[in-house]
Write a protein that holds these residues in place. Structure first.
Motif, PDB file in Angstrom:
ATOM      1  N   UNK A  23       0.814  -1.205   0.000  1.00 37.98           N
ATOM      2  CA  UNK A  23       0.000   0.000   0.000  1.00 37.98           C
ATOM      3  C   UNK A  23       0.854   1.263   0.000  1.00 37.98           C
ATOM      4  N   UNK A  24       1.829   1.323   0.874  1.00 42.30           N
ATOM      5  CA  UNK A  24       2.611   2.536   1.089  1.00 42.30           C
ATOM      6  C   UNK A  24       3.533   2.825  -0.106  1.00 42.30           C
ATOM      7  N   UNK A  25       3.838   1.823  -0.892  1.00 39.96           N
ATOM      8  CA  UNK A  25       4.717   1.989  -2.051  1.00 39.96           C
ATOM      9  C   UNK A  25       4.216   3.086  -2.981  1.00 39.96           C
ATOM     10  N   UNK A  26       2.897   3.147  -3.181  1.00 37.44           N
ATOM     11  CA  UNK A  26       2.347   4.136  -4.102  1.00 37.44           C
ATOM     12  C   UNK A  26       2.487   5.549  -3.569  1.00 37.44           C
ATOM     13  N   UNK A  27       2.530   5.712  -2.259  1.00 38.11           N
ATOM     14  CA  UNK A  27       2.780   7.034  -1.689  1.00 38.11           C
ATOM     15  C   UNK A  27       4.231   7.446  -1.920  1.00 38.11           C
ATOM     16  N   UNK A  28       5.139   6.473  -1.912  1.00 36.48           N
ATOM     17  CA  UNK A  28       6.541   6.767  -2.226  1.00 36.48           C
ATOM     18  C   UNK A  28       6.668   7.242  -3.668  1.00 36.48           C
ATOM     19  N   UNK A  29       5.958   6.580  -4.575  1.00 33.89           N
ATOM     20  CA  UNK A  29       5.978   6.992  -5.979  1.00 33.89           C
ATOM     21  C   UNK A  29       5.333   8.372  -6.137  1.00 33.89           C
ATOM     22  N   UNK A  30       4.227   8.613  -5.425  1.00 32.82           N
ATOM     23  CA  UNK A  30       3.571   9.917  -5.471  1.00 32.82           C
ATOM     24  C   UNK A  30       4.478  11.026  -4.962  1.00 32.82           C
ATOM     25  N   UNK A  31       5.238  10.755  -3.904  1.00 31.52           N
ATOM     26  CA  UNK A  31       6.182  11.745  -3.380  1.00 31.52           C
ATOM     27  C   UNK A  31       7.295  12.003  -4.383  1.00 31.52           C
ATOM     28  N   UNK A  32       7.719  10.965  -5.094  1.00 30.69           N
ATOM     29  CA  UNK A  32       8.753  11.132  -6.115  1.00 30.69           C
ATOM     30  C   UNK A  32       8.224  11.990  -7.269  1.00 30.69           C
ATOM     31  N   UNK A  33       6.990  11.757  -7.669  1.00 30.17           N
ATOM     32  CA  UNK A  33       6.382  12.569  -8.739  1.00 30.17           C
ATOM     33  C   UNK A  33       6.247  14.021  -8.278  1.00 30.17           C
ATOM     34  N   UNK A  34       5.858  14.225  -7.019  1.00 29.72           N
ATOM     35  CA  UNK A  34       5.755  15.584  -6.473  1.00 29.72           C
ATOM     36  C   UNK A  34       7.134  16.248  -6.452  1.00 29.72           C
TER      37      UNK A  34
END
Length: 146
Positions: A23-34
């Motif tokens: 689940x948390x992996x996608x937040x890591x990707x979202x933070x990278x995109x941000x």
């Protein structure tokens, strides 16, 4: 601001490693995109919106794939389950009150209990309904119930 997004991305990745869900992996990707967006704009609100929207979108877009890949049933099937539905013979009376009884199938002796908590006497042919831990749940064959 890009340093903050990079640190958040790293923290989310570490959290993903520690947790068992995907689940948390996608937040890591979202933070990278941000973080990438922060190179083009200094506006923290836009960066935060990009983080929230991309994380949420990735989460929902990949959910069907993750559900297909992950296992729903965590139980491990062993060869012991092959005896379900097979015929066996009672070699020690199956007494539901005392919780004792044994059957023999394919030369193996199993502890057994009756499926409907009924007494089943020695030399009765039974069918194994299912396994309950290390005990076989058995029912007498219809021909024995005369």
């Amino acid at each position: 601001m890009w340093q903050i997004w990079l640190i958040l991305s790293g923290l989310f990745l570490v959290l993903e490693i520690v947790t068992v869900g995907f689940l948390v992996f996608w937040f890591a990707i979202g933070a990278f995109i941000a973080m990438l967006v922060s190179f083009f704009t200094e506006n923290a609100i836009i960066q935060t919106l990009v983080f929230l929207i991309s994380s949420t979108a990735l989460l929902f877009i990949t959910k069907p794939f993750v559900n297909k890949v992950t296992f729903k049933d965590s139980s491990v099937k062993t060869n012991a389950f092959k005896i379900e539905g097979k015929l066996a013979k009672v070699i020690k009376d199956i007494d539901p009150i005392e919780g004792k009884g044994q059957i023999k199938i394919n030369g193996e002796i199993w502890s057994a209990k009756s499926y409907n908590d009924t007494y089943i006497s020695t030399d009765t042919d039974v069918i194994i309904e299912k396994l309950d831990g290390v005990k076989a749940l058995v029912k007498p064959l219809a021909s024995n119930n005369k």
